[in-house]
Design an enzyme around this catalytic site. Structure first.
Site, PDB file in Angstrom:
ATOM      1  N   TYR A 159      14.702  69.624  14.370  1.00  0.00           N
ATOM      2  CA  TYR A 159      16.077  69.269  14.001  1.00  0.00           C
ATOM      3  C   TYR A 159      17.011  70.368  14.500  1.00  0.00           C
ATOM      4  O   TYR A 159      16.754  71.550  14.310  1.00  0.00           O
ATOM      5  CB  TYR A 159      16.199  69.133  12.483  1.00  0.00           C
ATOM      6  CG  TYR A 159      17.596  68.840  12.002  1.00  0.00           C
ATOM      7  CD1 TYR A 159      18.214  67.617  12.278  1.00  0.00           C
ATOM      8  CD2 TYR A 159      18.321  69.782  11.263  1.00  0.00           C
ATOM      9  CE1 TYR A 159      19.499  67.342  11.831  1.00  0.00           C
ATOM     10  CE2 TYR A 159      19.606  69.509  10.807  1.00  0.00           C
ATOM     11  CZ  TYR A 159      20.187  68.284  11.088  1.00  0.00           C
ATOM     12  OH  TYR A 159      21.464  68.017  10.650  1.00  0.00           O
ATOM     13  N   ASP A 254      16.314  77.526  19.134  1.00  0.00           N
ATOM     14  CA  ASP A 254      17.178  77.268  17.991  1.00  0.00           C
ATOM     15  C   ASP A 254      16.628  78.061  16.809  1.00  0.00           C
ATOM     16  O   ASP A 254      15.680  77.643  16.144  1.00  0.00           O
ATOM     17  CB  ASP A 254      17.215  75.766  17.697  1.00  0.00           C
ATOM     18  CG  ASP A 254      18.093  75.441  16.487  1.00  0.00           C
ATOM     19  OD1 ASP A 254      18.625  76.386  15.864  1.00  0.00           O
ATOM     20  OD2 ASP A 254      18.239  74.241  16.186  1.00  0.00           O
ATOM     21  N   LYS A 282      22.789  79.943   9.131  1.00  0.00           N
ATOM     22  CA  LYS A 282      22.152  80.235   7.852  1.00  0.00           C
ATOM     23  C   LYS A 282      22.229  81.724   7.475  1.00  0.00           C
ATOM     24  O   LYS A 282      23.258  82.154   6.981  1.00  0.00           O
ATOM     25  CB  LYS A 282      20.729  79.668   7.842  1.00  0.00           C
ATOM     26  CG  LYS A 282      20.805  78.128   8.011  1.00  0.00           C
ATOM     27  CD  LYS A 282      19.548  77.350   7.780  1.00  0.00           C
ATOM     28  CE  LYS A 282      19.891  75.855   7.790  1.00  0.00           C
ATOM     29  NZ  LYS A 282      19.146  75.051   8.717  1.00  0.00           N
TER      30      LYS A 282
HETATM   31  C1  LIG Z   1      19.946  73.933   9.583  1.00  0.00           C
HETATM   32  C2  LIG Z   1      19.629  73.833  11.008  1.00  0.00           C
HETATM   33  C3  LIG Z   1      20.585  73.442  11.962  1.00  0.00           C
HETATM   34  C4  LIG Z   1      21.940  72.932  11.572  1.00  0.00           C
HETATM   35  O1  LIG Z   1      22.731  73.884  10.958  1.00  0.00           O
HETATM   36  P1  LIG Z   1      23.986  73.377  10.062  1.00  0.00           P
HETATM   37  O2  LIG Z   1      24.634  74.646   9.632  1.00  0.00           O
HETATM   38  O3  LIG Z   1      23.384  72.574   8.946  1.00  0.00           O
HETATM   39  O4  LIG Z   1      24.832  72.544  10.942  1.00  0.00           O
HETATM   40  C5  LIG Z   1      20.248  73.508  13.298  1.00  0.00           C
HETATM   41  N1  LIG Z   1      19.034  73.910  13.679  1.00  0.00           N
HETATM   42  C6  LIG Z   1      18.080  74.274  12.798  1.00  0.00           C
HETATM   43  C7  LIG Z   1      16.766  74.746  13.308  1.00  0.00           C
HETATM   44  C8  LIG Z   1      18.339  74.236  11.436  1.00  0.00           C
HETATM   45  O5  LIG Z   1      17.379  74.556  10.575  1.00  0.00           O
END
Ligand SMILES: *Cc1c(COP(=O)(O)O)cnc(C)c1O
Length: 446
Positions: A159, A254, A282
Site C-alpha cells: 500500500y 516507500d 508517520k
Molecule cells: C501509511 C502509508 C502510506 C500513506 O500515508 P498517509 O499519510 O496515510 O497518506 C503510504 N505508504 C505506506 C507504506 C504507508 O504505510
C-alpha cells in the site's frame, strides 16, 4: 489478570462498557462516510463498533468511556515513542505559541530536512508534504519526469496511500496491465502500472526483459506492513537494485511505515540497499500530518521551482509539524530505543507463537525491528497470494478477545503491529497473559 480499566484491573474483560463510544460513533455515521475519516479504523475486517478515543498517555489509549488499552498501533506507526512524549509535546506547544503557519520559509524546515538527509542513506535532498500519500504520488511524478517514461511496477499487497496510479490490482496473467482497484480511477491511469508478486524475482526479471528501458520506477515497501508483515528476501532486494540500475529505472523505497522504525535510517540502512528515491511519513511527523520524499540531488533537482516537475503544498513544511518531527527524531537519537524495541518484539513473537502452538492454532509470526504480525496461516507469508489464505475469522476472534482484555491491536489480519518504546517488561507479561486467554477462545470456535 491484565488491566482492563484504570479503575478496576480485576474487572471481567467482557464487562467493558462502551455506551458513550457507541453513541458517538452512531452520530459519526450520519455525518462522515462510515463514521471514519480513514477506512482502516472502521473495524471492517473484524466486525463490531470502533472505539472512540479520548486521550493517549505513554503506552496507553483511553476511550471516552474511561477504559484503558495497551496500544499496539501507535496511530498506525507515528508513535514509536508512545503517546505524549514530553519532549515532543513541549516542542509542539512552543511552536504553536509562535504561530501555526506562515506560508513562508521557517528555520525548522531546514532542521528537519538536515536530520532526514543525515539519517537516510539515499536522500541528498528532500521535499516535505502533508501525508504519505502526497509523498508517494509526488515521488512517482518526479521519477516519471526524470526518466521521461510512464510505466511503473508495484507489488500486490503493498500500500502506498490512495494514489490513483497505485490503487491497482493485478490483471489476469502475471504481466498484464493493472486494473483499477477502486471506482473513480480511469483504466487509462492504471494501464501504465504493472503489478507483480512480492519476493518473486523471476516475475521481476521477466517484466524488465519483456519491456526493456520502459519502466520509470519500481515502488515497494522494503518491509511490507500493509498486508500483514512480509519480509523481503535478500535475493529479491538485490535483484530489484540490479535490474533498476541496469535499466535506468528509479527504485523507490516507500518507507512511510519503516522509516525511522526498523532502524534510525529505515529499512535501507538495516538491509544495506540504497534506493534512488525514498518516501517518508508517520514517524517523521511525530503524530502531526507530515510526509516527505527525497533522493539523489540530481533527481530532486527536477522538482519545481528549480526543475520542471510541479509539486506544491500550502501547509507543507508547517512549523508545528516540523517541530513535532524534529523533537521525535531527536528523542530517537538520544534514547536509541531500537535494541530494546527489537528485543521486546522478539520475545513477543516467541511468546505468541508458543501460545498459538499450545492452543493448536496453525500460524506464523514474522517480526522485524518493532513490527510484528500473527498470521493465522500455516505457510510463511512471502507475498499477497499466500497472505490472502489467512484465517481472518480466527483473527477477528483474537482481536476482540484482546480488546475485551484491554489490548488495542490493529483491526485487521492484514496489518502489522507496532511496538512502542513506552512498553515495559510488565506490559509484555500482561500482553501474553491476555493472548493465552484470547487464543484459547479462538481455538474453541475453530
Ligand atoms: C501509511 C502509508 C502510506 C500513506 O500515508 P498517509 O499519510 O496515510 O497518506 C503510504 N505508504 C505506506 C507504506 C504507508 O504505510
Amino acid at each position: 489478570m491484565p488491566a482492563a480499566s484504570p479503575s478496576s484491573s480485576s474487572q471481567p474483560a467482557h464487562r467493558l462498557n462502551h455506551a458513550r463510544s457507541e453513541a458517538v460513533f452512531a452520530a459519526a455515521r450520519e455525518l462522515i462516510p462510515g463514521g471514519v475519516n480513514s477506512p482502516a479504523r472502521a473495524f471492517g475486517g473484524v466486525g463490531g463498533t470502533p472505539i472512540v478515543m479520548d486521550r493517549g498517555e505513554g503506552p496507553y489509549l483511553y476511550d471516552i468511556d474511561g477504559n484503558r488499552y495497551l496500544d499496539y498501533i501507535g496511530s498506525w506507526g507515528p508513535h514509536i515513542l508512545g503517546h505524549r512524549h514530553p519532549r515532543v509535546t513541549a516542542a509542539i506547544h512552543a511552536a504553536v505559541d509562535r504561530g501555526t503557519s506562515f506560508g513562508a520559509p521557517c528555520e525548522a524546515e531546514n532542521e528537519l530536512a538536515r536530520m532526514v538527509v543525515d539519517a537516510v542513506p539515499s536522500i541528498e535532498m528532500v521535499r516535505m508534504t502533508n501525508s504519505g500519500t502526497e509523498a508517494t504520488m509526488s515521488a512517482i511524478r518526479v521519477a516519471r519526469g526524470y526518466t521521461k517514461r510512464d510505466r511503473l511496477i508495484k507489488f500486490a499487497g503493498c500500500y502506498h496511500g490512495h494514489v490513483d496510479s497505485l490503487l491497482v490490482s493485478a490483471g489476469s496473467g502475471a504481466l498484464t496491465h493493472g486494473v483499477p482497484s477502486s471506482p473513480g480511477i480511469p483504466a487509462s491511469v492504471t494501464a501504465h502500472t504493472t503489478v507483480l508478486e512480492y519476493n518473486d524475482c523471476q516475475a521481476l526479471e521477466e517484466a524488465f526483459r519483456s519491456s526493456p528501458g520502459e519502466y520509470a520506477a519500481v515502488i515497494l515497501e522494503p518491509v511490507v506492513g500493509n498486508m500483514g508483515l512480509v519480509i523481503p528476501s535478500r535475493e529479491f532486494l538485490n535483484t530489484l537494485r540490479n535490474l533498476c540500475t541496469e535499466h535506468g529505472t528509479v527504485l523507490i523505497f516507500d518507507e512511510v511505515m519503516t522509516g525511522f522504525r526498523l532502524s534510525y535510517g529505515g529499512a535501507q540502512e538495516l538491509f544495506g540497499i540504497t534506493p534512488d528515491m525514498t518516501t517518508l511519513g508517520k514517524i517523521i511527523g511525530g503524530g502531526m500530518p507530515v510526509g516527505a520524499y527525497g533522493g539523489r540531488a540530481e533527481i530532486m533537482k527536477q522538482v519545481s521551482p528549480v526543475g520542471p516537475v510541479y509539486q506544491a503544498g500550502t501547509l507543507s513544511g508547517n512549523p508545528v509539524a516540523m517541530a513535532s518531527g524534529i523533537a521525535t527524531l531527536t528523542a530517537l537519537q538520544e534514547e536509541n530505543p531500537y535494541p530494546r524495541l527489537t528485543d521486546y518484539t522478539d520475545r513477543l513473537a516467541q511468546g505468541l507463537s508458543k501460545l498459538a502452538t499450545k492452543h493448536g492454532l496453525p500460524h506464523t509470526c514474522p517480526h522485524v525491528g518493532s513490527m510484528i504480525t500473527l498470521f493465522f496461516n500455516p505457510e510463511i507469508v512471502t507475498g499477497y497470494e499466500v497472505a490472502k489464505h489467512s484465517d481472518t475469522k480466527r483473527f477477528a476472534r483474537f482481536f476482540h478477545g484482546m480488546l475485551e482484555r484491554g489490548l488495542y491491536l490493529a483491526c485487521s489480519q492484514y496489518e502489522a503491529h507496532f511496538v512502542s518504546a513506552a512498553l515495559t517488561e510488565e506490559h509484555l507479561v500482561q500482553t501474553l497473559a491476555a493472548a493465552d486467554e484470547a487464543l484459547a477462545d479462538v481455538a474453541r470456535i475453530a
